[in-house]
Design a protein around this motif. Structure first.
Motif, PDB file in Angstrom:
ATOM      1  N   PHE A 121       0.853  -1.183   0.000  1.00 60.16           N
ATOM      2  CA  PHE A 121       0.000   0.000   0.000  1.00 60.16           C
ATOM      3  C   PHE A 121       0.895   1.242   0.000  1.00 60.16           C
ATOM      4  N   PRO A 122       0.674   2.168  -0.938  1.00 64.61           N
ATOM      5  CA  PRO A 122       1.575   3.336  -1.038  1.00 64.61           C
ATOM      6  C   PRO A 122       1.524   4.212   0.211  1.00 64.61           C
ATOM      7  N   LEU A 123       2.691   4.457   0.759  1.00 70.00           N
ATOM      8  CA  LEU A 123       2.813   5.321   1.938  1.00 70.00           C
ATOM      9  C   LEU A 123       3.589   6.567   1.546  1.00 70.00           C
ATOM     10  N   LEU A 124       3.022   7.713   1.851  1.00 65.12           N
ATOM     11  CA  LEU A 124       3.659   8.969   1.463  1.00 65.12           C
ATOM     12  C   LEU A 124       4.650   9.435   2.517  1.00 65.12           C
ATOM     13  N   TYR A 125       4.136   9.849   3.642  1.00 68.76           N
ATOM     14  CA  TYR A 125       4.986  10.445   4.668  1.00 68.76           C
ATOM     15  C   TYR A 125       5.082   9.493   5.851  1.00 68.76           C
ATOM     16  N   MET A 126       6.296   9.217   6.262  1.00 68.75           N
ATOM     17  CA  MET A 126       6.537   8.311   7.378  1.00 68.75           C
ATOM     18  C   MET A 126       7.680   8.858   8.219  1.00 68.75           C
ATOM     19  N   VAL A 127       7.447   8.960   9.510  1.00 71.41           N
ATOM     20  CA  VAL A 127       8.455   9.443  10.455  1.00 71.41           C
ATOM     21  C   VAL A 127       8.811   8.298  11.390  1.00 71.41           C
ATOM     22  N   ILE A 128      10.105   8.030  11.503  1.00 68.75           N
ATOM     23  CA  ILE A 128      10.602   6.947  12.341  1.00 68.75           C
ATOM     24  C   ILE A 128      11.634   7.516  13.311  1.00 68.75           C
ATOM     25  N   GLN A 129      11.505   7.139  14.569  1.00 65.08           N
ATOM     26  CA  GLN A 129      12.497   7.561  15.552  1.00 65.08           C
ATOM     27  C   GLN A 129      12.600   6.522  16.654  1.00 65.08           C
ATOM     28  N   GLU A 130      13.731   6.512  17.299  1.00 63.89           N
ATOM     29  CA  GLU A 130      13.970   5.571  18.392  1.00 63.89           C
ATOM     30  C   GLU A 130      13.086   5.942  19.577  1.00 63.89           C
ATOM     31  N   SER A 131      12.428   4.932  20.140  1.00 63.67           N
ATOM     32  CA  SER A 131      11.672   5.166  21.372  1.00 63.67           C
ATOM     33  C   SER A 131      12.668   5.152  22.513  1.00 63.67           C
ATOM     34  N   HIS A 138      14.023  10.149  11.622  1.00 62.46           N
ATOM     35  CA  HIS A 138      14.199  10.128  10.169  1.00 62.46           C
ATOM     36  C   HIS A 138      12.843  10.276   9.487  1.00 62.46           C
ATOM     37  N   PHE A 139      12.865  10.956   8.347  1.00 66.56           N
ATOM     38  CA  PHE A 139      11.661  11.171   7.528  1.00 66.56           C
ATOM     39  C   PHE A 139      11.842  10.446   6.202  1.00 66.56           C
ATOM     40  N   PHE A 140      10.856   9.627   5.834  1.00 66.08           N
ATOM     41  CA  PHE A 140      10.942   8.836   4.610  1.00 66.08           C
ATOM     42  C   PHE A 140       9.661   8.972   3.795  1.00 66.08           C
ATOM     43  N   MET A 141       9.811   8.813   2.476  1.00 65.06           N
ATOM     44  CA  MET A 141       8.678   8.620   1.574  1.00 65.06           C
ATOM     45  C   MET A 141       8.826   7.201   1.032  1.00 65.06           C
ATOM     46  N   MET A 142       8.158   6.268   1.666  1.00 61.78           N
ATOM     47  CA  MET A 142       8.380   4.851   1.387  1.00 61.78           C
ATOM     48  C   MET A 142       7.760   4.404   0.068  1.00 61.78           C
ATOM     49  N   GLY A 143       6.673   5.023  -0.340  1.00 64.58           N
ATOM     50  CA  GLY A 143       6.020   4.626  -1.590  1.00 64.58           C
ATOM     51  C   GLY A 143       5.469   3.222  -1.490  1.00 64.58           C
ATOM     52  N   MET A 144       5.783   2.385  -2.478  1.00 67.67           N
ATOM     53  CA  MET A 144       5.296   1.011  -2.508  1.00 67.67           C
ATOM     54  C   MET A 144       6.372   0.005  -2.118  1.00 67.67           C
ATOM     55  N   ASN A 145       7.476   0.479  -1.621  1.00 65.66           N
ATOM     56  CA  ASN A 145       8.553  -0.420  -1.196  1.00 65.66           C
ATOM     57  C   ASN A 145       8.126  -1.232   0.017  1.00 65.66           C
ATOM     58  N   LYS A 146       8.645  -2.446   0.106  1.00 67.12           N
ATOM     59  CA  LYS A 146       8.320  -3.316   1.231  1.00 67.12           C
ATOM     60  C   LYS A 146       9.439  -3.350   2.265  1.00 67.12           C
ATOM     61  N   GLN A 147      10.580  -2.786   1.945  1.00 63.05           N
ATOM     62  CA  GLN A 147      11.710  -2.817   2.872  1.00 63.05           C
ATOM     63  C   GLN A 147      12.430  -1.483   2.870  1.00 63.05           C
ATOM     64  N   LEU A 148      12.924  -1.118   4.045  1.00 62.25           N
ATOM     65  CA  LEU A 148      13.609   0.167   4.204  1.00 62.25           C
ATOM     66  C   LEU A 148      14.729  -0.012   5.219  1.00 62.25           C
ATOM     67  N   SER A 149      15.886   0.576   4.942  1.00 53.36           N
ATOM     68  CA  SER A 149      17.036   0.478   5.848  1.00 53.36           C
ATOM     69  C   SER A 149      17.626   1.867   6.070  1.00 53.36           C
ATOM     70  N   TRP A 150      18.122   2.092   7.264  1.00 49.91           N
ATOM     71  CA  TRP A 150      18.787   3.355   7.563  1.00 49.91           C
ATOM     72  C   TRP A 150      19.732   3.159   8.751  1.00 49.91           C
ATOM     73  N   ASN A 151      20.695   4.044   8.861  1.00 49.25           N
ATOM     74  CA  ASN A 151      21.671   4.015   9.952  1.00 49.25           C
ATOM     75  C   ASN A 151      21.556   5.297  10.763  1.00 49.25           C
ATOM     76  N   TYR A 152      21.900   5.185  12.031  1.00 53.57           N
ATOM     77  CA  TYR A 152      21.986   6.398  12.853  1.00 53.57           C
ATOM     78  C   TYR A 152      23.116   6.234  13.860  1.00 53.57           C
ATOM     79  N   GLU A 153      23.547   7.343  14.402  1.00 57.61           N
ATOM     80  CA  GLU A 153      24.667   7.363  15.345  1.00 57.61           C
ATOM     81  C   GLU A 153      24.340   8.282  16.508  1.00 57.61           C
TER      82      GLU A 153
END
Length: 405
Positions: free
Chosen positions: A92-102, A118-133
């Motif tokens: 399902f297409p997702l436009l705006y998605m905000v992810i942060q560590e709880s 982090h702010f992402f526009m995931m679209g129709m992708n089923k997988q997403l990866s990111w790094n943080y420090e």
């Protein structure tokens, strides 16, 4: 946690009802008003409203997250680097998605929160990866619970938030300063010197073997094992006579408590690296004791304990530690504190009578001056054969060389 979910659900339902009302209002306006403009407004609004309605029914349980630590052994002040992998089942297409560590507020500040958001526009992708420090991690045993995921529509009419569990324990050990450890003894003239022959080894009694380390004598190598495995192994001998040295950490609250822990960790690490042994006592309201730390495994257990200990107010110090068997049975005591109080002075006076003596390391800030009261206590300590050495964090590397000269 349940109240948190109920609040999210109530907010989402309120926003969903608002979208339905807006859709009904625009439809009624088009039916009553008629004309191109009113119907144009309705049909322009319809795709956004339908997307918001469908987004409301998107199950957030379809999301899962996995975390991977990119940093191994962490010391106080190091940076924590983490890789996150988010997957879902549908497209399902997702436009705006905000992810942060709880994040637990006690270990992460606002700067760290910004690093993990982090702010992402995931679209129709089923997988997403990111790094943080996260820089400057504090010492301690930290528990990461998961990530907070928020999805929203074009205009923020419908917003859904959930907590995706991704628990991970992070242990940040005390910072270790490399130093050369030299066993000390007290002379009759109230001075400190190196203690030679602190352990007499019976080289006819082999108690076991271990891996060869630089500095081992060639005569200690177990040649039979080397012939079989092609790996150098060193014999371990029984100690006929050893010096029971106990390192004591004052657990009272102090602005320099972190530096005290750092000094103790550095001393223990240096002792084990030189194949010697030392006991460790955390003298807090609840004491913690490690007997004869000599191997890497024993050192790691002590370091794990040092990573989690926190300062704590101590009541009745003389009652708790004046007759402590660990202190009374030690032949030498190294006491690490940032302020030598009269209570601890009385304890050290009492236990030093049955031992070779006590050496007190007072950790100080570089520009910190000694008060008149502290000077009196230091004078009394020296009169009773207790050596007192003020030391700054910059001098840790020379604790047993330059500082004691």
């Amino acid at each position: 946690m349940k109240r948190y979910k109920i609040r999210w659900l109530s907010q989402a339902i309120t926003r969903f009802v608002m979208v339905i009302l807006l859709l009904v209002i625009t439809l009624c306006f088009a039916l009553m008003q008629g004309g191109f403009v009113s119907w144009f407004i309705f049909f322009m609004f319809l795709p956004f409203a339908l997307y918001s309605i469908m987004l409301f029914f998107v199950p957030l349980k379809q999301f899962s997250v996995e975390r991977t630590m990119l940093t191994g052994y962490l010391e106080h002040g190091d940076s924590l680097r983490m890789k996150m992998d988010l997957t879902r089942k549908s497209r399902f297409p997702l436009l705006y998605m905000v992810i942060q560590e709880s994040m637990p507020s006690e270990i992460f500040n606002e700067e760290a929160a910004d690093q993990t958001r982090h702010f992402f526009m995931m679209g129709m992708n089923k997988q997403l990866s990111w790094n943080y420090e996260i820089p400057n991690m504090p010492r301690g045993h930290h528990q990461l619970e998961g990530i907070e995921l928020t999805i929203t529509d074009f205009f923020g009419w419908v917003k859904k938030t959930t907590l995706l569990p991704a628990k991970r324990s992070v242990v940040v050990y005390p910072k270790v300063t490399h130093l050369i450890y030299t066993p000390l003894r007290l002379t009759k003239s109230s001075g400190a010197g190196t203690a030679r022959n602190t352990a007499v080894r019976d080289t006819t009694m082999v108690s076991g073997i271990r891996e060869y380390q630089p500095g081992d004598r060639m005569s200690w190598i177990h040649w039979k094992t080397f012939a079989k495995t092609q790996n150098l192994q060193t014999k371990e001998f029984e100690d006929q006579q050893s010096q029971e040295i106990c390192l004591v950490l004052d657990g009272a609250p102090s602005a320099l408590f972190e530096e005290q822990v750092e000094l103790c960790a550095s001393i223990l690490s240096a002792v084990v690296s030189q194949h010697l042994s030392m006991s460790f006592l955390f003298a807090g309201e609840k004491q913690s004791y490690f007997d004869q730390i000599q191997t890497e495994e024993q050192l790691q257990r002590a370091m794990y304990q040092l990573a989690g200990i926190q300062s704590q107010p101590i009541e009745k110090i003389e009652y708790k530690y004046g007759q402590n068997n660990v202190l009374l049975n030690a032949t030498m005591i190294y006491f690490v504190t940032s302020s030598l109080t009269s209570e601890w002075l009385n304890v050290l006076k009492r236990v030093s009578r049955k031992s070779q003596g006590a050496i007190c390391f007072i950790v100080r800030a570089p520009a910190q001056s000694i008060s008149e009261h502290e000077q009196k206590i230091v004078t009394i300590a020296k009169e009773n054969g207790i050596l007192v050495f003020p030391i700054t964090p910059q001098q840790f590397a020379n604790t047993f060389t330059e500082v004691l000269k």
